[in-house]
Write a protein that holds these residues in place. Sequence first.
Motif, short mmCIF file in Angstrom:
data_model
loop_
_atom_site.label_atom_id
_atom_site.label_comp_id
_atom_site.label_asym_id
_atom_site.label_seq_id
_atom_site.Cartn_x
_atom_site.Cartn_y
_atom_site.Cartn_z
N ALA A 1 6.12 -0.28 3.48
CA ALA A 1 6.24 -1.42 2.57
C ALA A 1 5.31 -1.32 1.36
O ALA A 1 5.40 -2.16 0.45
N CYS A 2 4.42 -0.31 1.34
CA CYS A 2 3.47 -0.09 0.24
C CYS A 2 2.57 -1.32 0.04
O CYS A 2 2.36 -1.78 -1.10
N LEU A 3 2.06 -1.86 1.14
CA LEU A 3 1.17 -3.02 1.08
C LEU A 3 -0.18 -2.66 1.68
O LEU A 3 -0.25 -1.86 2.63
N ASP A 4 -1.23 -3.26 1.12
CA ASP A 4 -2.54 -3.03 1.73
C ASP A 4 -2.59 -3.74 3.08
O ASP A 4 -1.77 -4.61 3.39
N LYS A 5 -3.57 -3.40 3.87
CA LYS A 5 -3.61 -3.87 5.26
C LYS A 5 -3.66 -5.39 5.38
O LYS A 5 -2.87 -5.97 6.15
N ALA B 1 12.93 1.89 -0.26
CA ALA B 1 12.48 1.76 1.13
C ALA B 1 12.73 3.05 1.91
O ALA B 1 11.89 3.48 2.70
N HIS B 2 13.90 3.68 1.70
CA HIS B 2 14.20 4.92 2.42
C HIS B 2 13.31 6.07 1.93
O HIS B 2 12.88 6.91 2.75
N ARG B 3 13.04 6.14 0.64
CA ARG B 3 12.13 7.18 0.14
C ARG B 3 10.74 7.02 0.75
O ARG B 3 10.11 8.00 1.17
N ASN B 4 10.26 5.79 0.77
CA ASN B 4 8.94 5.54 1.36
C ASN B 4 8.93 5.92 2.84
O ASN B 4 7.96 6.52 3.33
N ALA B 5 10.01 5.55 3.56
CA ALA B 5 10.08 5.87 4.99
C ALA B 5 10.08 7.38 5.21
O ALA B 5 9.39 7.89 6.11
#
Length: 923
Positions: free
Chosen positions: A295-299, A346-350
């Motif tokens: 999701a490219c989010l910080d913790k 989303a698929h590229r990140n995954a």
Amino acid sequence: METGPLGTTVDRSPPVDRAPLVGRAGELARLSSVSAPALLLVAGEAGIGKSRMVEELRGHPDLLGHHWLVGECLPLREPFPLGPVLDALKGLDVFTPPVGRVDRVEVFPRVRAGLAELGPAVLVVEDLHWSDEATYEFLRFLCRGLPPRLKLLVTYRPENVRTERPVVDLAGYLPRWARAVETTVRPLRVAEVGELAAGLLGLTRVTDEFATRLHELTGGVPFVVEEVCRALPAEPAPRLADAPRSVLDRLTAPVALRGSIAERLATLPVAVREVVAAAAALAAPVDEHLLSRVACLDKPTAAEAIDRALAHGLLRQCAPGLLATRHALATRAVIDLLAPDELRRAHRNAATVLAEADPVPHARLARHYKHAGLVAEWVRHAEAAATRAVALGDGDTAVDLLADVVSGSGIDIATRARVAALLSRAAQPGLRHGEAVAALRSVLAVAELPAGLRGEIRFGLGMLLVSQTGEASAGREQLRTAVGELDERPDLAARAMAALAIPSFTSGTITEHLAWAKRALDMLGSFDDHAVHTAVHVNHASVLLYSGDPDGWPVWRAALARGSTPEARLHLLRGASNGADAATWLGYDARARELLALIPTLIDEDSSLYTNRLVTGTRLRLDLAAGRWEGLAERVGHVRAGAGAHRLPMLDTEARLVAAELALATGSLADAEVDLREITGHDAPLTIPLLTAAMAARARIALSGGRADEAVTLLGPALNLVRRHGNWVWATAIVPHACAAMVALGDRSGAVALHREFADAVVDRDAPAAGAAALLAAGHVATRAKAADLFAAAEGEYEAMGRPYALLQAREAFAQVRLAGGDKQPMLDVVTGFTDLGARWDAARCAQVLRKHGVTPRHRGGRRGYGDALSPRESAVARMAARGSTNKEIAEALFISVRTVEDHVANALRKCGVRTRSDLTCD
């Protein structure tokens, strides 16, 4: 819902088929048993069945005589103050609804007083999570002084309740003499999903596989189950009951489910949408760290977003530390709601995150790269994953991975050809032949296809087409062409020749099959491949067995000893299937069962779904022959369901033939005739023994009605087909009936010639069933003095085979001879035997013969009473009447009097509540 006079509810929606209530007995019992005054809180996610619980409570015996007042909160930006309560009270003369702003001091006490005056009543407020402030305040006010005979029932979604207005707080306002009961309506379990689906599809039950897959798709949410079942294709319901992949996996998320998820996402922060999108793209349980990275989010942001998504039912914790969307259809709904750029991202990140895993998850990466539009990476990982799947015997997964690559118009032909060669090998042991065939045909149509791969791909296509796809003729043509294209691949050329050695309906003569087998054997010296050598020897054994050659079993045993590698054992698996099929036609039923028992020992059962599907047809035929008829019709139905779901038309035909023969024996003549005509039609995929068996059944019906000319007409083309093919073992089912029909028409010389032709052809064959058929045929053409001994000898042969039904038919022929000489006892024994077996049609036929000789068989025991249900005989009569048969035709077919037919028709009309014969139905 709307409320009518005295609080009666009116459904605004058009009438639909009512779904059965499943898995809610405990909740209903708990809620219905609470005495007034009481607060009933019914919690549950969207679609879980809260409103259905309210409907069921209205009809509960403990709540009859209550006034029911139903109001519904709506998700409006500016809801009308106190709207749900006023809507519930509409039509009641308790007070005049206010206009404009609600004066709480004036209205609240008047409404409570009006409710108290109604007597026993239930006030229902649906979807309280959407309530306006005035409604919520009124309910708190009402709870403080709950009228003694009032129950307040509130439904709500916990995930949508506002933190400043928790629904459970209402219980804190109750006086001490009032009760509060909270019930959370849970998702259905797997078995309950199956029960609900069966009710919606009009089935007695669905398979465990179907129920499990449907539960995975829907999470056990009844509304989603209903939507899925109603969205299923317009196919026969029994087929859908066994279609977990080919049907369910093609469904889109219901629009109502997409709307529910869209509504929740719209009210939440963007970070929540990001984690939900990441979970949907991943489509598998993952930990919080992986989800936050995709999701490219910080913790901290990811943790808060995940908590919000869990609270609103958009994610679930499926195991400690693992998160996923609510269910598979929710995943599809989220993906449908994402913009194309969001989905690609989303698929590229995954893919980026999963590429770091060890071991590399090739199948998951192939999926993500495909949807991300990264073709080279997609193909590379698809090939790697498919190669692994093939090694494990999982052909269906390999087809899933490769078929789209082969069919891809934007992929260069060299890549498509390379992948097609892998696909042609991978699809053999699986069930998804249709997808593979379409992909291979698309690549063979390309003129630029590399010559070195064309023969290999064509060989794979031919093997798939001859394997239960209903295109055996086209498959054999592909294999013949492939032989000429495989000069550099002698191993595959030998495989193609060995495949051409297996007999089929349109495959030439038995001599040609044996010639192909010899050519394949002669090729073995040109290469050293243990698995291919095993395949060639297995197919050689198969063609020998199908022709009843005495060398067949020794060759099969020698081939069995060769299978020492996993791939070789796959060929033995196929050989055991062919051997069991051949043994059943030959009359070696015990050997057939031994071969079926051998199959699970050859290879892991999970890796042999295709073969295990195919041998179910052989099992059905063995059970029919052995008189194991209890539950056989239901088993046939499930086999046909699987055959339809997995596109195995030959298996469907084989199962349908068993159904027709069983229906004929047990008295459902109309059903049997319909199935037999369709089986022997031009479109049904058939082998020669299936055709001759079906024609034999039709000939029995014609002969029983005295229509010997019709029987000869039916059997003539089948006999000619056997003559052309040259394998007379496959005429076993039809020769005795043909001889009987010819004798009945006065053509004894023709019958004698046919018997001699058959007997000479099978005399050196290792085929007990053919030997017994030769005795029967001889009995039909012999003098009365010799006929009895011949029929008795045939009876002994069938007894040795373990075939009680065939034994009784031979005994019937023997009894006919004895009856002509005045001895009635053998025919009385035959009637008893058929009755004990359950062969009602045969018993009735023989009983009619006895009545013509002045003997009426005695019934043992009383007749079963059927009440308002149709008896089996009434059902059989009703079917024929509904299809237009006259009373005389029905009487002749079922061996009963016209008066009895009239009585049965009258009873059927009365029990079915219809006035005309054409309206009769008897499912």
